[in-house]
Design an enzyme around this catalytic site. Sequence first.
Site, PDB file in Angstrom:
ATOM      1  CG  ASN A  81      43.806  52.717  45.831  1.00 23.08           C
ATOM      2  OD1 ASN A  81      44.295  52.769  46.955  1.00 23.08           O
ATOM      3  ND2 ASN A  81      43.719  51.604  45.143  1.00 23.08           N
ATOM      4  CG  ASP A  82      39.754  55.847  42.092  1.00 24.75           C
ATOM      5  OD1 ASP A  82      40.546  56.611  41.513  1.00 24.75           O
ATOM      6  OD2 ASP A  82      39.489  54.710  41.679  1.00 24.75           O
TER       7      ASP A  82
ATOM      8  CG  HIS B  94      45.481  50.557  38.300  1.00 29.84           C
ATOM      9  ND1 HIS B  94      44.995  51.830  38.083  1.00 29.84           N
ATOM     10  CD2 HIS B  94      44.591  49.944  39.110  1.00 29.84           C
ATOM     11  CE1 HIS B  94      43.842  51.955  38.712  1.00 29.84           C
ATOM     12  NE2 HIS B  94      43.575  50.827  39.338  1.00 29.84           N
TER      13      HIS B  94
ATOM     14  NE  ARG C 233      37.003  47.306  40.377  1.00 31.75           N
ATOM     15  CZ  ARG C 233      38.070  48.043  40.713  1.00 31.75           C
ATOM     16  NH1 ARG C 233      38.026  48.803  41.793  1.00 31.75           N
ATOM     17  NH2 ARG C 233      39.157  47.996  39.993  1.00 31.75           N
TER      18      ARG C 233
ATOM     19  NE  ARG D 187      44.619  55.267  41.398  1.00 33.51           N
ATOM     20  CZ  ARG D 187      43.770  54.248  41.551  1.00 33.51           C
ATOM     21  NH1 ARG D 187      42.460  54.470  41.559  1.00 33.51           N
ATOM     22  NH2 ARG D 187      44.193  53.039  41.723  1.00 33.51           N
TER      23      ARG D 187
ATOM     24  CB  CYS E   4      38.814  46.643  48.317  1.00 31.67           C
ATOM     25  SG  CYS E   4      37.927  47.811  47.286  1.00 31.67           S
TER      26      CYS E   4
ATOM     27  CD  GLU F 124      36.085  53.543  43.167  1.00 37.77           C
ATOM     28  OE1 GLU F 124      37.291  53.379  43.377  1.00 37.77           O
ATOM     29  OE2 GLU F 124      35.461  52.905  42.293  1.00 37.77           O
TER      30      GLU F 124
ATOM     31  NE  ARG G 139      42.422  47.190  41.491  1.00 40.76           N
ATOM     32  CZ  ARG G 139      43.050  47.157  42.665  1.00 40.76           C
ATOM     33  NH1 ARG G 139      43.697  46.065  43.034  1.00 40.76           N
ATOM     34  NH2 ARG G 139      43.044  48.203  43.460  1.00 40.76           N
TER      35      ARG G 139
HETATM   36  C1  PEP Z   1      40.336  52.146  44.833  1.00 39.36           C
HETATM   37  O1  PEP Z   1      40.093  53.110  44.094  1.00 39.36           O
HETATM   38  O2  PEP Z   1      40.692  52.260  46.021  1.00 39.36           O
HETATM   39  C2  PEP Z   1      40.206  50.769  44.319  1.00 39.36           C
HETATM   40  C3  PEP Z   1      40.290  49.740  45.119  1.00 39.36           C
HETATM   41  O3  PEP Z   1      40.022  50.636  42.999  1.00 39.36           O
HETATM   42  P1  PEP Z   1      41.171  50.821  41.900  1.00 39.36           P
HETATM   43  O4  PEP Z   1      42.462  51.006  42.603  1.00 39.36           O
HETATM   44  O5  PEP Z   1      41.150  49.608  41.039  1.00 39.36           O
HETATM   45  O6  PEP Z   1      40.717  52.039  41.177  1.00 39.36           O
HETATM   46 MG    MG Z   2      39.005  52.821  42.259  1.00 37.79          MG
END
Ligand code: PEP
Ligand code: MG
Length: 762
Positions: free
Chosen positions: A634-635, A369, A512, A645, A682, A611, A476
């Site tokens: 990402n997830d 993050h 979100r 990650r 996203c 995700e 977020r």
């Molecule tokens: C993701 O997981 O791609 C996402 C957009 O959420 P975050 O990165 O906040 O977990």
């Molecule tokens: Mg995520």
Amino acid sequence: MPSLIHTLQKIVNKVDHAPDIQHALDIIVDSLITALNADISSIFINYEDAEDNLVLMANRGFHEGVIGQVKLKTGNGVVGTVAAKAEPVRLDNALEHKNYVHFEGSGEEAYPIFMGVPIISQREVLGVLVVQRAEQSFNNDDEAFLTTLATQLANAITHAQHSGTMAKLQTDDSASVSCTLKGVAGAPGITMGQAVVISHGITLHSVPDKKIAGDDEIKQQLERFGHAVQQVRDTLHEQAERMQQVLPAEEAALFIAYAQMLEAGSLLDDTHSRIEQGDWAPTAWRKTIDEHCDIFASMDDEYLAQRSDDIRDLGRRVLQILMSSQDEVRVYPHQFILVGEEIAASDMAEVPLEGLKAIISEHGSSSSHVAILAHALGIPAVMGVNQLPYTQMEGLTVVVDGYTGEAYVDPKQALLSELLNSIQQEEQIVDSLKVLKNKPAVTTDGYRVSLYVNSGLMSDHTPSLRSGAEGVGLYRTEIPFQIRESFPNEEEQYHIYRNVLETFSGMPVVLRTLDVGGDKPLSYFPIKEDNPFLGWRGIRITLDHPDIFITQVRAMMRANAGIDNLHILLPMISGVQELEDALILIHRAKDEVQEELEQPLRFPRVGAMIEVPSSIYQIDDICRLVDFISIGTNDLTQYLLAVDRNNEAVADLFSALHPSVLRAMEDIVAGANRQNTPVSVCGELAGDPMGAMALMGMGIESLSMSAGSLLRVKKVIRSFSHAELFEFFAETKAMNDAQDVRDFYVEQLDERGLGGLIRAGN
Ligand code: PEP
Ligand code: MG
């Protein structure tokens, strides 16, 4: 073999506390002579760029004058064979080996029994550890011992490589601190600034080194040190008195002995003279403690050797007080780079953002993050720099290349001018993209895509608006929660959400619901888990705490009254049931707010994040329940590829362009199309020029990304036809490996002259 294990622990402990790499190498070769009854012990280091790359850097048993002189190529000689095979080699007569090369003047021919093991880190051979004897073969236990020692040595060498001291061993350029740090690309861009080191919970190991000059500073540091010592001494006397009542006399006497060490003697004298020679008090103290620990640790007497732990303990006590007296107001350089073992979101909230140019972190990867926040601010980040020498970096000039994941510490003139050139080219590219702000994201054959921003860091939305975003595709909400000291109440949340909805009024804004857990902790809501990414995260927490969820959704609904651009997005949905449960709560919140406001409210659009891989197999059912879906790459990548990650050790394996992730996304899009449900993306992939190309190639029409990426992505979209992007995608889907996909898209960008969007310079 209990005695070997004990010996090993002792050596490792000494190596751990060695003041520099040359001492560490010498400790190892010394110890091997006794531990393995060897006549010769040697360490060869692999200087990859050199012609004869394996260089003897430490030795016992050879004739004098061989260090730095004995050199060979990987593959040559028996040592070179160990490096080439990357396997241990044991020989009873090395002289008869087909690759044997004689080291002239070393005298080794009298010791033909040979054992060599490679020193390996992350698949790379860093060097070779060798022992030789005149008689008696080495056995399996000896080999296990040497191999274990080589893994420890690999850590020390990696650290030295990263801090530049490995190169210095050869050049003997001890005044220079220049080095290149290698991590992973966290956020794109190339920039320069002065290092500002962030340290949480200082230890003797992590004391940042600083130099002082002038009588005033020296006097001030001597006084500071004197006060800290006095304070610890007083505490020790008090503790001694208290302990006398509960401990046997000889144990309680330890506290008195500690206090006496702080009354007079070499601990104090050595520190004073180091301060007088220009070290600030914490560095001077650390060096003194290290030196004394070394002396004790190298003693054969078990009892005395353990006294080094007592000295270290004393060291910690004084250091704690020294550092707490150092809480002066920090003055930030005009343009600075945050450097540290672990940079937290809250660290970024505490610094003057206008001067923050980049981030370098020892831990984390591109989808951590903090890297995402750097992205949002449009500043480069280099993450996962193994053994980052941050303690020596305060105040140094650093160039950060967020494309390659490299950082150049105090670069020499020739390199610096090359880097400045790249920085200049980068600024030109960023400037040239500004004209795209009000132009549509449309392909050369007229296919229109919507580009949104990801936000959450600040209430200041200027960068988002400046990028020409068509709305907020992901807000977020956990970020405003993270930078507070307790849960924000409904009223506070109302103001935060109202601000975003109003700023983007007339455009969609996707808020979100709280997605904490994993690597997004709340200091006031501690969660202790062995496996946080597979644990209590996102929607799982808020469904278990309807109080938190309803308060948040009520604040969103109230903020939306009269503006009507709110979209609510639910994170970490793993199946239909969670979605149904969340929808019940959202309806309840809506009814409550409607009643209180005494006016009919429109039910906001609600979406689910896709995700978690399980949601792919319920995609039709999920789409039937929501107004839109948003893919969190990402997830999704983390869970599909089983790659944390946040873990720099596996950062190379984390790629949202992996063909399996692409295929999974294609299935999601197909499901959404069957149900006529809009899909957006996203995750970070949407803001990567190559990722955006792939996503458009699978038919996605809505992308949400950090403000800093938006114009780059728009440039790419406006440079290709939709038909081309479809063809590219079809081709990449059949590839075996993420790297092939990446190379393929790099080639396409280069062919259009767009390489500058994904790397420094052109
Ligand atoms: C993701 O997981 O791609 C996402 C957009 O959420 P975050 O990165 O906040 O977990
Ligand atoms: Mg995520």
